[in-house]
Design an enzyme around this catalytic site. Sequence first.
Site, PDB file in Angstrom:
ATOM      1  N   ASP A  21       0.827  -1.204   0.000  1.00 41.62           N
ATOM      2  CA  ASP A  21       0.000   0.000   0.000  1.00 41.62           C
ATOM      3  C   ASP A  21       0.863   1.256   0.000  1.00 41.62           C
ATOM      4  O   ASP A  21       1.975   1.268   0.538  1.00 41.62           O
ATOM      5  CB  ASP A  21      -0.890   0.060   1.252  1.00 41.62           C
ATOM      6  CG  ASP A  21      -1.957  -1.014   1.270  1.00 41.62           C
ATOM      7  OD1 ASP A  21      -2.235  -1.594   0.211  1.00 41.62           O
ATOM      8  OD2 ASP A  21      -2.509  -1.257   2.349  1.00 41.62           O
ATOM      9  N   LYS A  22       0.340   2.303  -0.566  1.00 37.85           N
ATOM     10  CA  LYS A  22       0.993   3.605  -0.512  1.00 37.85           C
ATOM     11  C   LYS A  22       1.229   3.945   0.963  1.00 37.85           C
ATOM     12  O   LYS A  22       0.383   3.674   1.810  1.00 37.85           O
ATOM     13  CB  LYS A  22       0.067   4.650  -1.157  1.00 37.85           C
ATOM     14  CG  LYS A  22       0.618   6.042  -1.127  1.00 37.85           C
ATOM     15  CD  LYS A  22      -0.390   7.015  -1.709  1.00 37.85           C
ATOM     16  CE  LYS A  22       0.133   8.426  -1.516  1.00 37.85           C
ATOM     17  NZ  LYS A  22      -0.876   9.407  -1.796  1.00 37.85           N
TER      18      LYS A  22
END
Length: 177
Positions: A21-22
């Site tokens: 995930d970012k």
Amino acid sequence: YRFKKLPFNSNLRPGLVHRIDKDTSGLLVVAKSETSMTFLAKQFYDKITTREYLALVWGNIENDNGIIEGNIGRNPKNRLQMKVFPEQDFGRPAITHYKVLKRFGYVTLVSCKLETGRTHQIRVHMQDNKSPIVGDPTYGLKKIIPTKSMTENFKNKTLKFERQALHAKILGLLHPI
């Protein structure tokens, strides 16, 4: 940058086999050849990889270890978020094994091993477990009100953490060669 001719995956991302995930730090997998990409992607598809994350979560988790289960699917009220559904007929099964590594009072450091790999799985499961990840803008606490017993150091470092405190620590797989 270093490798100009990486193979493209189904999303046209050069070489990318496994991503995170970012704003999550840690390991990901990039293949340098088409053969390697196929070999590595099959391991993720067959669920024979090992993925372990470190997470700093809010609260003092009661049990030293446990399993969080629940189907994960898109939140019908907010399509940008995922949600745990108790019903078995919506979402996809997701299983996260956690182990408490250290308790700090207001927060707990945990190790999370994924049995499945759903979008935002650890973030959603920890929120559902009433222990959201520190600094998570999507699934975390919206506001933390400092108390008098919190030290200045804790307030400065934890309350102002600028990304989710989630780190991909271990990624176990068979190397293509």
